[in-house]
Every structure is written in C-alpha cells, then in structure tokens.
Design a protein around this motif. Structure first.
Motif, PDB file in Angstrom:
ATOM      1  N   PHE A   1     -10.833  84.057  18.279  1.00 55.54           N
ATOM      2  CA  PHE A   1     -11.801  84.062  19.374  1.00 55.54           C
ATOM      3  C   PHE A   1     -11.106  84.266  20.713  1.00 55.54           C
ATOM      4  N   ILE A   2     -10.025  83.523  20.933  1.00 52.59           N
ATOM      5  CA  ILE A   2      -9.308  83.618  22.207  1.00 52.59           C
ATOM      6  C   ILE A   2      -8.698  85.005  22.378  1.00 52.59           C
ATOM      7  N   LYS A   3      -8.084  85.542  21.339  1.00 50.05           N
ATOM      8  CA  LYS A   3      -7.493  86.873  21.454  1.00 50.05           C
ATOM      9  C   LYS A   3      -8.558  87.915  21.764  1.00 50.05           C
ATOM     10  N   ASP A   4      -9.719  87.789  21.129  1.00 48.15           N
ATOM     11  CA  ASP A   4     -10.810  88.727  21.385  1.00 48.15           C
ATOM     12  C   ASP A   4     -11.276  88.644  22.836  1.00 48.15           C
ATOM     13  N   LYS A   5     -11.414  87.437  23.353  1.00 45.29           N
ATOM     14  CA  LYS A   5     -11.867  87.259  24.736  1.00 45.29           C
ATOM     15  C   LYS A   5     -10.869  87.832  25.739  1.00 45.29           C
ATOM     16  N   LEU A   6      -9.596  87.820  25.380  1.00 44.83           N
ATOM     17  CA  LEU A   6      -8.556  88.287  26.297  1.00 44.83           C
ATOM     18  C   LEU A   6      -8.247  89.773  26.134  1.00 44.83           C
ATOM     19  N   SER A   7      -8.930  90.425  25.218  1.00 47.25           N
ATOM     20  CA  SER A   7      -8.642  91.832  24.947  1.00 47.25           C
ATOM     21  C   SER A   7      -9.447  92.746  25.879  1.00 47.25           C
ATOM     22  N   PHE A   8      -9.271  92.556  27.165  1.00 47.00           N
ATOM     23  CA  PHE A   8      -9.885  93.432  28.158  1.00 47.00           C
ATOM     24  C   PHE A   8      -8.772  94.156  28.909  1.00 47.00           C
ATOM     25  N   GLU A   9      -9.121  95.197  29.610  1.00 46.54           N
ATOM     26  CA  GLU A   9      -8.131  95.978  30.336  1.00 46.54           C
ATOM     27  C   GLU A   9      -7.583  95.146  31.492  1.00 46.54           C
ATOM     28  N   SER A  10      -6.284  94.882  31.435  1.00 49.77           N
ATOM     29  CA  SER A  10      -5.651  94.039  32.445  1.00 49.77           C
ATOM     30  C   SER A  10      -4.292  94.613  32.794  1.00 49.77           C
ATOM     31  N   LYS A  11      -3.988  94.649  34.084  1.00 48.98           N
ATOM     32  CA  LYS A  11      -2.684  95.178  34.491  1.00 48.98           C
ATOM     33  C   LYS A  11      -1.582  94.136  34.397  1.00 48.98           C
ATOM     34  N   HIS A  12      -1.967  92.851  34.237  1.00 51.69           N
ATOM     35  CA  HIS A  12      -0.954  91.795  34.217  1.00 51.69           C
ATOM     36  C   HIS A  12      -0.789  91.110  32.871  1.00 51.69           C
ATOM     37  N   ILE A  13      -1.698  91.310  31.940  1.00 53.15           N
ATOM     38  CA  ILE A  13      -1.517  90.749  30.589  1.00 53.15           C
ATOM     39  C   ILE A  13      -0.651  91.725  29.800  1.00 53.15           C
ATOM     40  N   GLY A  14       0.597  91.347  29.601  1.00 53.61           N
ATOM     41  CA  GLY A  14       1.520  92.228  28.893  1.00 53.61           C
ATOM     42  C   GLY A  14       1.391  92.135  27.393  1.00 53.61           C
ATOM     43  N   GLU A  15       1.161  90.916  26.896  1.00 51.49           N
ATOM     44  CA  GLU A  15       1.038  90.726  25.445  1.00 51.49           C
ATOM     45  C   GLU A  15       0.323  89.417  25.183  1.00 51.49           C
ATOM     46  N   ILE A  16      -0.490  89.414  24.126  1.00 55.69           N
ATOM     47  CA  ILE A  16      -1.141  88.179  23.653  1.00 55.69           C
ATOM     48  C   ILE A  16      -0.547  87.871  22.287  1.00 55.69           C
ATOM     49  N   ARG A  17       0.111  86.726  22.173  1.00 49.82           N
ATOM     50  CA  ARG A  17       0.728  86.326  20.898  1.00 49.82           C
ATOM     51  C   ARG A  17      -0.001  85.093  20.381  1.00 49.82           C
ATOM     52  N   HIS A  18      -0.302  85.093  19.101  1.00 50.43           N
ATOM     53  CA  HIS A  18      -0.907  83.872  18.562  1.00 50.43           C
ATOM     54  C   HIS A  18      -0.653  83.766  17.070  1.00 50.43           C
ATOM     55  N   LEU A  19      -0.535  82.551  16.638  1.00 48.61           N
ATOM     56  CA  LEU A  19      -0.530  82.199  15.227  1.00 48.61           C
ATOM     57  C   LEU A  19      -1.473  81.013  15.120  1.00 48.61           C
ATOM     58  N   GLY A  20      -2.640  81.248  14.520  1.00 50.12           N
ATOM     59  CA  GLY A  20      -3.665  80.219  14.548  1.00 50.12           C
ATOM     60  C   GLY A  20      -4.068  79.931  15.983  1.00 50.12           C
ATOM     61  N   ALA A  21      -4.138  78.639  16.309  1.00 47.77           N
ATOM     62  CA  ALA A  21      -4.548  78.218  17.651  1.00 47.77           C
ATOM     63  C   ALA A  21      -3.356  77.904  18.543  1.00 47.77           C
ATOM     64  N   MET A  22      -2.260  78.609  18.335  1.00 49.31           N
ATOM     65  CA  MET A  22      -1.080  78.522  19.185  1.00 49.31           C
ATOM     66  C   MET A  22      -0.963  79.875  19.884  1.00 49.31           C
ATOM     67  N   ILE A  23      -1.335  79.922  21.173  1.00 52.76           N
ATOM     68  CA  ILE A  23      -1.522  81.187  21.864  1.00 52.76           C
ATOM     69  C   ILE A  23      -0.621  81.274  23.085  1.00 52.76           C
ATOM     70  N   GLY A  24       0.051  82.411  23.227  1.00 52.01           N
ATOM     71  CA  GLY A  24       0.852  82.683  24.411  1.00 52.01           C
ATOM     72  C   GLY A  24       0.393  83.976  25.054  1.00 52.01           C
ATOM     73  N   ILE A  25       0.137  83.951  26.363  1.00 51.47           N
ATOM     74  CA  ILE A  25      -0.290  85.133  27.113  1.00 51.47           C
ATOM     75  C   ILE A  25       0.840  85.491  28.078  1.00 51.47           C
ATOM     76  N   GLU A  26       1.536  86.568  27.780  1.00 48.84           N
ATOM     77  CA  GLU A  26       2.673  86.990  28.606  1.00 48.84           C
ATOM     78  C   GLU A  26       2.141  87.735  29.830  1.00 48.84           C
ATOM     79  N   ILE A  27       2.420  87.180  31.009  1.00 49.00           N
ATOM     80  CA  ILE A  27       1.961  87.770  32.262  1.00 49.00           C
ATOM     81  C   ILE A  27       3.109  88.553  32.898  1.00 49.00           C
ATOM     82  N   VAL A  28       2.822  89.817  33.252  1.00 51.04           N
ATOM     83  CA  VAL A  28       3.864  90.692  33.779  1.00 51.04           C
ATOM     84  C   VAL A  28       3.430  91.275  35.121  1.00 51.04           C
TER      85      VAL A  28
END
Length: 435
Positions: free
Chosen positions: A342-369
């Motif tokens: 759910f979280i990955k889907d919500k964050l899958s929009f066009e963004s100039k600063h979200i470099g990568e979304i990493r997750h395994l289950g409910a452990m989520i990292g959003i790399e900001i660049v």
C-alpha cells in the motif's frame, strides 16, 4: 474516521514545559526525535499531554510491531503483576522464561536443535552472541559490515559500521573487529561478486579466516537506510561461514517479529543463521532480548558463564509470549505485506526527489535525492518533510545519515489510519517540491 486530532499548537505548552525540564535534568546525549510527551498510546495512535493525537509510523523504531498497549499483552502483564514481578532467573526459575525459550526454539529459522538465552537489550544480546561465538570457536576475529547498526555498548558500537553519533570520541574501541562492504545497489555499483571478493580480501590483508569466530549481519540494514541485499549475497556469506567454520550471527533486532512480512527476515533469503539475535518488538516495549541458535553453539559456555541480574525478566517473557500469539492469531505477517504494498503504491507518483522506494514487508525506506541523475543526498528536504508531517500529526523517523525517510508502522494500523497518514506524507512531499 479521522485519527489525527490537533487541538493546540505543536508542540503544546505542557510538552514544551516538560522539554525544558528534560534539558535541565537528562543527559543531552539522549536524543528525542520529537518535542512532545506522550500521555496515551493505543494501536497506531499516540496522544500527547496537550491532547494532540498523532499517527505513529515509527512504532518505537520497530519496537511496537503489535502496536501501543495491545490489550492481550496488557492483560497478561496485569495478571503476572498480581503473582510476582521478577524473582531473578539466576536465583530461581520461572515458567515464562522456559515457555518462551521453547517457543523461540520452534519459530526461529533453522532445521536443527536449538536453545535460547535471554538478556535485557539488543546491544547486550549482540555482545553475548559474540561471546558465545568466540567461546565456541576459540577464535577472536569478528566481521561486520559498513553502515550496520548493532548497538551503543562498547563491543556493539565497535561492530557498528558508522562513526558519527556512534563511535566518535568514545575510543579506544574493541579489538579484532573488521568491516566489509554491504550491498547498497542504489548508490554502489559493485556487484554481489565484487562485494564478496572485498570480504574475502580481509582474509588476505587483515585476518585469517581460521581466526574469525563470527560474521554478523542485519538481513536488512535498518538504521543504514533500509538496505536490502540479494539472496545471492546472503547465501554467499553463509557459504563462506560453512567453508571456514565461522558462526553466522543474524541481527534480527529491527527486522524480527513480523516486520518484513515473515517472522524473521532471514526467511526471505532461504538461509539460516547459526545464532539469531532478537529484541525491540519481542515484548511490545518491555525490555527483553534473546539469542536463539544451534544447540551445540548456544550450549557451549559453561554454567555461570552467561547471565545477568534482570536478564529474561518475567514481565518481558510474559509479554513476548502474547506478542507471538498476536502475530500468529491476527495474521500480522500478511498484514505487513499489505502495508508495504500500500505504501509503495501511494508513493509511486512522479517525484524529482524520491530516488528509490525500498521495502520488505512493512519496513520501508524512501531515499530522498537532490536529483535523480547525481543521486546526491538531500537531507534538508527530508527534515522539511519530517517537520511538516509532524505539524500535521504524523510521526516517523529518518535513517542513514538523515537522507532516508524510514516508515515502520505498527502492523495493527487500520486502513483508515494508514490512508490518512500516507495522504499527509504524499501531499507534503508534493507541496515541498513546488516551493
């Protein structure tokens, strides 16, 4: 239904006053991410002493996978308090310690006979895992990895693969500890084979493999930025340990107890550790840690060579047994996977600063660049997101060196709460990107 209820300016006057008392009374080395004081916590919602409510996506840095104040745990603790608090296991046995050991021996990965032993904190369990490995092998050397976090006590701090805010100024550090590179596919172009070769190079220039007692790793590096290695990499480390008789220690302190969509993250890699270290969510916030592993390794130290006055305290063991029941009975492993998707889907929009979304289950990292070409860190943007979301009633933590947004929601968070929190985060990122 709205979970967020902002009644006053954040932080409110009562929290502000208490913060002043904290600054006058508590060592400044103890940080507090947010300038609020909690009055009540239920599920995924915190209420501060000024009456403001927040959706908590930090969950005590993954210490509260079953949420704040889960009723079965609270009820079990109340029942135990009427009997006794803690007779100290080194003096007299108590049944919850033995029951929990039996349960962990069943659920920790590994098709071999196991034993368990309990301590107070993650760092304490890490240090004892190293003690056990050294005692078993008769060797001294330990290999850890870059960007890892294993704790703040002396040996755990030495094992940790970062300096600032962890090691700087606290030396001399423990001896016979060596660090190898860990995968970071977003910013490090080295292949798994090259990284494994770098580890093997330690055997040529720093320490003989016959002198290495243990290799310790986090299946997913949490504080390092939610860095997820490949199956191949983890299995290569397992093969090296098998080749040279090295004990493989899995630090599942942050990844354990359902966070990644399996009870333990090592299950994702089709690989088992010799020793598994647990803490954080093991007991819903009651101090407790554990080591579970191969019978011949855990059982190698002689009588009285392991222990601690409050280790395996009764309340922690009672709480842990209820936590495991909750995860199993409420299907929280699948819920962790639902949350992550759910979280990955919500964050899958066009963004100039979200470099990568990493997750395994409910452990989520959003790399900001700063931009996707350079992949340079953009810590000020992360700070702005954290602060603005806080003002809107959503709490979460940073990771790495402050350039990764780390989301660790309680696995009991409701759909409404999760949707509301993600709406705040997404809208905040979009608002800041147009400034």
């Amino acid at each position: 239904m709205k979970s967020i209820n902002i009644k006053t300016a954040i932080p409110g006057p009562k929290s502000t006053d208490l913060l002043k008392e904290k600054e006058e009374s508590v060592a400044r080395g103890i940080s507090t991410a947010y300038p609020i004081a909690v009055e009540k916590g239920v599920g995924a919602v915190l209420t501060d002493i000024d009456g403001n409510s927040y959706i908590d996506l930090a969950a005590g840095i993954s210490s509260l996978n079953v949420g704040h104040s889960p009723k079965p745990v609270v009820d079990a603790l109340k029942k135990q308090l009427d009997l006794f608090i803690n007779p100290i296991f080194n003096v007299t046995m108590h049944k919850p310690y033995i029951d929990l050991a039996k349960k962990l021996n069943q659920i920790v990965p590994g098709n071999f006979q196991k034993r368990s032993v309990f301590f107070n904190s993650g760092a304490e369990a890490i240090e004892n895992a190293v003690k056990i490995a050294r005692r078993y092998t008769g060797r001294k050397g330990i290999i850890s990895f870059d960007r890892s976090f294993h704790g703040r006590t002396m040996l755990a701090m030495t094992l940790t693969g970062k300096v600032n805010s962890i090691k700087k100024g606290f030396g001399p550090l423990a001896s016979d500890v060596h660090h190898a590179p860990y995968p970071y596919y977003f910013k490090d172009e080295r292949t798994d084979e090259q990284l494994v070769d770098e580890l093997k190079r330690l055997f040529q220039v720093s320490v003989s493999p016959e002198e290495v007692a243990a290799i310790i790793l986090e299946p997913v590096q949490g504080d390092g930025g939610v860095i997820i290695p490949s199956k191949q990499f983890i299995q290569e480390i397992r093969a090296i340990c098998d080749q040279y008789g090295i004990v493989l220690i899995a630090d599942e302190i942050q990844t354990g107890f359902g966070r990644t969509g399996k009870m333990f993250a090592m299950e994702h890699f089709n690989c088992t550790a010799d020793l598994t270290v647990m803490s954080k969510s093991i007991a819903a916030g009651i101090p407790l840690s554990a080591i579970t592993g191969k019978n011949e390794i855990v059982n190698f130290p002689e009588v009285k060579e392991l222990g601690g006055t409050l280790s395996g305290n009764t309340l922690g063991c009672v709480a842990a047994l209820e936590v495991i029941k909750l995860i199993e009975n409420e299907n929280l492993l699948e819920r962790a996977n639902e949350i992550g998707r759910f979280i990955k889907d919500k964050l899958s929009f066009e963004s100039k600063h979200i470099g990568e979304i990493r997750h395994l289950g409910a452990m989520i990292g959003i790399e900001i660049v700063l931009d996707k070409q350079s992949k340079a860190s953009h810590r000020s943007f992360v700070s702005d997101v954290v602060n603005k979301c806080f003002k809107k009633g959503v709490l979460f933590m940073r990771a790495a060196d402050g350039d990764v947004i780390r989301l660790l929601p309680p696995l009991v968070i409701t759909d409404d709460q999760l949707n509301e929190a993600m709406s705040v985060i997404v809208n905040t990122i979009k608002e800041l990107e147009v400034l």
